[in-house]
Design a protein around this motif. Structure first.
Motif, PDB file in Angstrom:
ATOM      1  N   ILE A   1       0.822  -1.200   0.000  1.00 25.17           N
ATOM      2  CA  ILE A   1       0.000   0.000   0.000  1.00 25.17           C
ATOM      3  C   ILE A   1       0.868   1.268   0.000  1.00 25.17           C
ATOM      4  CG2 ILE A   1      -0.274  -0.074   2.538  1.00 25.17           C
ATOM      5  CD1 ILE A   1      -2.818   1.217  -0.037  1.00 25.17           C
ATOM      6  N   ASP A   2       2.082   1.132   0.532  1.00 24.39           N
ATOM      7  CA  ASP A   2       2.991   2.288   0.535  1.00 24.39           C
ATOM      8  C   ASP A   2       3.357   2.742  -0.875  1.00 24.39           C
ATOM      9  OD1 ASP A   2       4.312  -0.390   0.761  1.00 24.39           O
ATOM     10  OD2 ASP A   2       6.106   0.777   0.304  1.00 24.39           O
ATOM     11  N   LEU A   3       3.113   1.872  -1.886  1.00 26.72           N
ATOM     12  CA  LEU A   3       3.480   2.224  -3.259  1.00 26.72           C
ATOM     13  C   LEU A   3       2.266   2.611  -4.114  1.00 26.72           C
ATOM     14  CD1 LEU A   3       6.014  -0.709  -3.926  1.00 26.72           C
ATOM     15  CD2 LEU A   3       6.570   1.655  -3.343  1.00 26.72           C
TER      16      LEU A   3
ATOM     17  N   PRO B   1       3.626 -14.819  -7.300  1.00 25.26           N
ATOM     18  CA  PRO B   1       4.967 -14.478  -6.815  1.00 25.26           C
ATOM     19  C   PRO B   1       5.199 -12.967  -6.722  1.00 25.26           C
ATOM     20  CG  PRO B   1       5.107 -16.169  -8.481  1.00 25.26           C
ATOM     21  CD  PRO B   1       3.679 -15.722  -8.454  1.00 25.26           C
ATOM     22  N   ASN B   2       5.949 -12.599  -5.713  1.00 25.49           N
ATOM     23  CA  ASN B   2       6.419 -11.229  -5.504  1.00 25.49           C
ATOM     24  C   ASN B   2       5.365 -10.246  -4.980  1.00 25.49           C
ATOM     25  OD1 ASN B   2       8.903  -9.924  -5.515  1.00 25.49           O
ATOM     26  ND2 ASN B   2       8.343  -8.719  -7.310  1.00 25.49           N
ATOM     27  N   VAL B   3       4.174 -10.739  -4.622  1.00 20.33           N
ATOM     28  CA  VAL B   3       3.181  -9.806  -4.055  1.00 20.33           C
ATOM     29  C   VAL B   3       3.452  -9.525  -2.578  1.00 20.33           C
ATOM     30  CG1 VAL B   3       1.215 -10.185  -5.600  1.00 20.33           C
ATOM     31  CG2 VAL B   3       1.524 -11.651  -3.600  1.00 20.33           C
ATOM     32  N   GLY B   4       4.350 -10.316  -1.990  1.00 20.67           N
ATOM     33  CA  GLY B   4       4.675 -10.104  -0.578  1.00 20.67           C
ATOM     34  C   GLY B   4       4.055 -11.150   0.331  1.00 20.67           C
ATOM     35  N   LYS B   5       3.701 -12.293  -0.248  1.00 14.73           N
ATOM     36  CA  LYS B   5       3.056 -13.352   0.543  1.00 14.73           C
ATOM     37  C   LYS B   5       3.983 -13.871   1.639  1.00 14.73           C
ATOM     38  CE  LYS B   5       2.480 -17.459  -1.053  1.00 14.73           C
ATOM     39  NZ  LYS B   5       2.134 -18.841  -1.405  1.00 14.73           N
ATOM     40  N   SER B   6       5.249 -14.103   1.297  1.00  8.99           N
ATOM     41  CA  SER B   6       6.181 -14.642   2.306  1.00  8.99           C
ATOM     42  C   SER B   6       6.388 -13.637   3.431  1.00  8.99           C
ATOM     43  CB  SER B   6       7.532 -14.972   1.678  1.00  8.99           C
ATOM     44  OG  SER B   6       7.343 -15.793   0.564  1.00  8.99           O
ATOM     45  N   THR B   7       6.505 -12.374   3.063  1.00  6.64           N
ATOM     46  CA  THR B   7       6.689 -11.329   4.081  1.00  6.64           C
ATOM     47  C   THR B   7       5.483 -11.319   5.020  1.00  6.64           C
ATOM     48  OG1 THR B   7       7.802 -10.050   2.361  1.00  6.64           O
ATOM     49  CG2 THR B   7       7.239  -8.874   4.377  1.00  6.64           C
ATOM     50  N   LEU B   8       4.304 -11.469   4.458  1.00  6.94           N
ATOM     51  CA  LEU B   8       3.080 -11.481   5.258  1.00  6.94           C
ATOM     52  C   LEU B   8       3.024 -12.707   6.173  1.00  6.94           C
ATOM     53  CD1 LEU B   8       0.207 -10.718   6.103  1.00  6.94           C
ATOM     54  CD2 LEU B   8      -0.615 -11.503   3.891  1.00  6.94           C
TER      55      LEU B   8
ATOM     56  N   THR C   1      11.958 -14.665   1.597  1.00  2.20           N
ATOM     57  CA  THR C   1      11.478 -13.510   0.836  1.00  2.20           C
ATOM     58  C   THR C   1      12.534 -13.092  -0.181  1.00  2.20           C
ATOM     59  OG1 THR C   1      12.434 -11.951   2.401  1.00  2.20           O
ATOM     60  CG2 THR C   1      10.162 -12.607   2.788  1.00  2.20           C
ATOM     61  N   GLY C   2      12.141 -12.245  -1.082  1.00  2.00           N
ATOM     62  CA  GLY C   2      13.083 -11.753  -2.095  1.00  2.00           C
ATOM     63  C   GLY C   2      12.318 -11.241  -3.281  1.00  2.00           C
ATOM     64  N   ASN C   3      12.928 -10.340  -4.046  1.00  2.88           N
ATOM     65  CA  ASN C   3      12.149  -9.744  -5.124  1.00  2.88           C
ATOM     66  C   ASN C   3      12.197 -10.514  -6.432  1.00  2.88           C
ATOM     67  OD1 ASN C   3      14.651  -9.161  -5.977  1.00  2.88           O
ATOM     68  ND2 ASN C   3      14.365  -6.950  -6.199  1.00  2.88           N
ATOM     69  N   VAL C   4      12.769 -11.709  -6.392  1.00  2.00           N
ATOM     70  CA  VAL C   4      12.787 -12.509  -7.611  1.00  2.00           C
ATOM     71  C   VAL C   4      11.635 -13.510  -7.563  1.00  2.00           C
ATOM     72  CG1 VAL C   4      14.166 -14.072  -9.036  1.00  2.00           C
ATOM     73  CG2 VAL C   4      15.278 -12.314  -7.650  1.00  2.00           C
TER      74      VAL C   4
HETATM   75  P1  G4P Z   1       6.363 -13.450  -2.364  1.00  2.00           P
HETATM   76  O1  G4P Z   1       6.534 -14.381  -1.217  1.00  2.00           O
HETATM   77  O2  G4P Z   1       4.946 -13.139  -2.632  1.00  2.00           O
HETATM   78  O3  G4P Z   1       7.080 -13.893  -3.607  1.00  2.00           O
HETATM   79  O4  G4P Z   1       7.005 -12.023  -1.985  1.00  2.00           O
HETATM   80  P2  G4P Z   1       8.021 -11.607  -0.843  1.00  2.00           P
HETATM   81  O5  G4P Z   1       7.389 -11.689   0.493  1.00  2.00           O
HETATM   82  O6  G4P Z   1       9.287 -12.353  -1.043  1.00  2.00           O
HETATM   83  O7  G4P Z   1       8.229 -10.057  -1.177  1.00  2.00           O
HETATM   84  C1  G4P Z   1       8.788  -9.621  -2.409  1.00  2.00           C
HETATM   85  C2  G4P Z   1       9.425  -8.268  -2.205  1.00  2.00           C
HETATM   86  O8  G4P Z   1       8.401  -7.315  -1.864  1.00  2.00           O
HETATM   87  C3  G4P Z   1      10.443  -8.192  -1.043  1.00  2.00           C
HETATM   88  O9  G4P Z   1      11.400  -7.206  -1.344  1.00  2.00           O
HETATM   89  C4  G4P Z   1       9.608  -7.662   0.100  1.00  2.00           C
HETATM   90  O10 G4P Z   1      10.381  -7.020   1.091  1.00  2.00           O
HETATM   91  C5  G4P Z   1       8.762  -6.663  -0.657  1.00  2.00           C
HETATM   92  N1  G4P Z   1       7.521  -6.315   0.050  1.00  2.00           N
HETATM   93  C6  G4P Z   1       6.640  -7.135   0.651  1.00  2.00           C
HETATM   94  N2  G4P Z   1       5.617  -6.448   1.163  1.00  2.00           N
HETATM   95  C7  G4P Z   1       5.851  -5.150   0.861  1.00  2.00           C
HETATM   96  C8  G4P Z   1       5.127  -3.928   1.103  1.00  2.00           C
HETATM   97  O11 G4P Z   1       4.040  -3.892   1.676  1.00  2.00           O
HETATM   98  N3  G4P Z   1       5.694  -2.787   0.604  1.00  2.00           N
HETATM   99  C9  G4P Z   1       6.871  -2.783  -0.078  1.00  2.00           C
HETATM  100  N4  G4P Z   1       7.331  -1.603  -0.519  1.00  2.00           N
HETATM  101  N5  G4P Z   1       7.566  -3.908  -0.310  1.00  2.00           N
HETATM  102  C10 G4P Z   1       7.065  -5.069   0.154  1.00  2.00           C
HETATM  103  P3  G4P Z   1      12.874  -7.509  -1.680  1.00  2.00           P
HETATM  104  O12 G4P Z   1      13.611  -6.237  -1.699  1.00  2.00           O
HETATM  105  O13 G4P Z   1      12.905  -8.315  -2.889  1.00  2.00           O
HETATM  106  O14 G4P Z   1      13.350  -8.509  -0.599  1.00  2.00           O
HETATM  107  P4  G4P Z   1      13.916  -8.236   0.846  1.00  2.00           P
HETATM  108  O15 G4P Z   1      15.260  -7.650   0.596  1.00  2.00           O
HETATM  109  O16 G4P Z   1      12.986  -7.293   1.521  1.00  2.00           O
HETATM  110  O17 G4P Z   1      13.973  -9.587   1.448  1.00  2.00           O
END
Ligand code: G4P
Length: 312
Positions: free
Chosen positions: A60-62, A123-130, A142-145
């Motif tokens: 949401i920050d983006l 992938p990459n929606v932030g599921k792992s972070t959540l 987690t990771g952006n790939v």
């Molecule tokens: P996934 O499991 O769905 O594939 O996604 P994942 O949680 O790995 O998140 C992908 C990237 O998005 C990560 O960044 C994560 O930090 C970032 N991210 C997740 N939630 C949010 C959010 O609400 N806002 C923003 N701005 N970013 C978010 P990354 O730089 O690739 O990895 P990392 O260095 O943080 O581990």
């Protein structure tokens, strides 16, 4: 846009999710708040039927706040859906989702049986972070790939709450065409299969029309150019993406624009609204109907010709 991208494990994931769905009390779908339609999985509604769902608009920050509100209203037209915004990097916010989930599950369960929630997300929606935030510990990488998710996981979050992480690989919406572009711009599609020049042109064109002030501010432009190529040239000039003979370095400026958009350096900018998606869908459906009708006409003509040849 032709995306040379084949989601592996697709059928396996589909089958496995359908199999466990009867045991699921609640669905948690994570989408990217900048593209809540394009980043959703097309089969979620079919799997869900009338089960309650938390629709999480993450990152949401983006995203643009007022566009996000339009999306929340749009999703909550379905009374079983609660749409919420999230910055998954805030673990406290993630943890609070448990209570939101508890409130949504009203169907009776045998006493002592925990709520089983299934979490879904491309992938990459932030599921792992959540997941890590909800669990209060590192469970998922987690990771952006964009990567292939591990095996199905059962994660106890509280005595009364169990989370099922989806197996395999969830694929996004690639129809209508704009969805593929928007997924590429946000980084949901592997960079290796992306033509940066093509998606940067798409992004520049969209931003020029919808967020001209953000472009003017970020790249210190005097005014917004009338056409997209002139805009790309103006950004290249401002950022020194110019080669010999004054020619712009298209790949360099394209990568710069996409990178800065993804990092939120242009501000909070959403790439789709409910109205835009409805318009794209209606054009795409009309085109599909025209194509189908033309195909039927060709088949009918071929059959007529066959009959005529037989009669001779
Ligand atoms: P996934 O499991 O769905 O594939 O996604 P994942 O949680 O790995 O998140 C992908 C990237 O998005 C990560 O960044 C994560 O930090 C970032 N991210 C997740 N939630 C949010 C959010 O609400 N806002 C923003 N701005 N970013 C978010 P990354 O730089 O690739 O990895 P990392 O260095 O943080 O581990």
């Amino acid at each position: 846009m032709a995306i040379n991208w084949f989601p592996g494990h697709m059928h396996k994931a589909r089958k496995e999710i359908a199999q466990v769905m009867p045991k699921v009390d609640l669905l948690i779908e994570v989408v990217d708040a900048r593209i809540p339609y394009s980043s959703a999985n097309p089969l979620v509604d079919e799997w869900r039927r009338d089960k309650p769902m938390l629709k999480i608009l993450n990152k949401i920050d983006l995203a643009d706040t007022s566009v996000t509100q339009n999306w929340i209203d749009y999703f909550q037209r379905d009374s079983d859906v609660r749409a919420l915004t999230l910055d998954a990097r805030n673990a406290q916010q993630c943890r609070e989702l448990l209570n939101r989930g508890r409130k949504l599950v009203t169907a009776p369960r045998s006493s002592g049986k925990p709520i089983t929630a299934m979490i879904l997300g491309i992938p990459n929606v932030g599921k792992s972070t959540l997941i890590n935030g909800m669990a209060g510990r590192i469970i998922a990488k987690t990771g952006n790939v964009p990567a292939v998710t591990k095996k199905q996981q059962r994660i106890p979050l509280a005595q009364d709450f169990v989370l099922l992480d989806t197996p395999g690989f969830l694929w996004p919406k690639l129809w209508p065409d704009g969805c593929g572009y928007r997924l590429a711009v946000t980084g949901a599609i592997k960079d290796a299969v992306i033509d940066y020049d093509d998606i940067a042109y798409f992004a520049a064109d969209f931003l020029r029309q919808h967020y001209p002030d953000a472009l003017i501010a970020r790249y210190r432009l005097d005014a917004i150019p009338d056409d997209t190529m002139s805009l790309i040239e103006a950004i290249a000039a401002r950022r020194g993406c110019i080669g010999r003979g004054g020619l712009i370095r298209l790949s360099q400026v394209s990568e710069l624009l996409i990178r800065e958009y993804r990092q939120g350096k242009l501000g909070r900018l959403s790439l789709e609204t409910p109205r835009l998606i409805e318009a794209e869908l209606s054009v795409a459906e009309r085109e599909k109907a025209e194509k189908d009708a033309a195909k039927q006409a060709r088949i009918a003509l071929r059959q007529q010709n066959k009959k005529k040849t037989k009669r001779r």
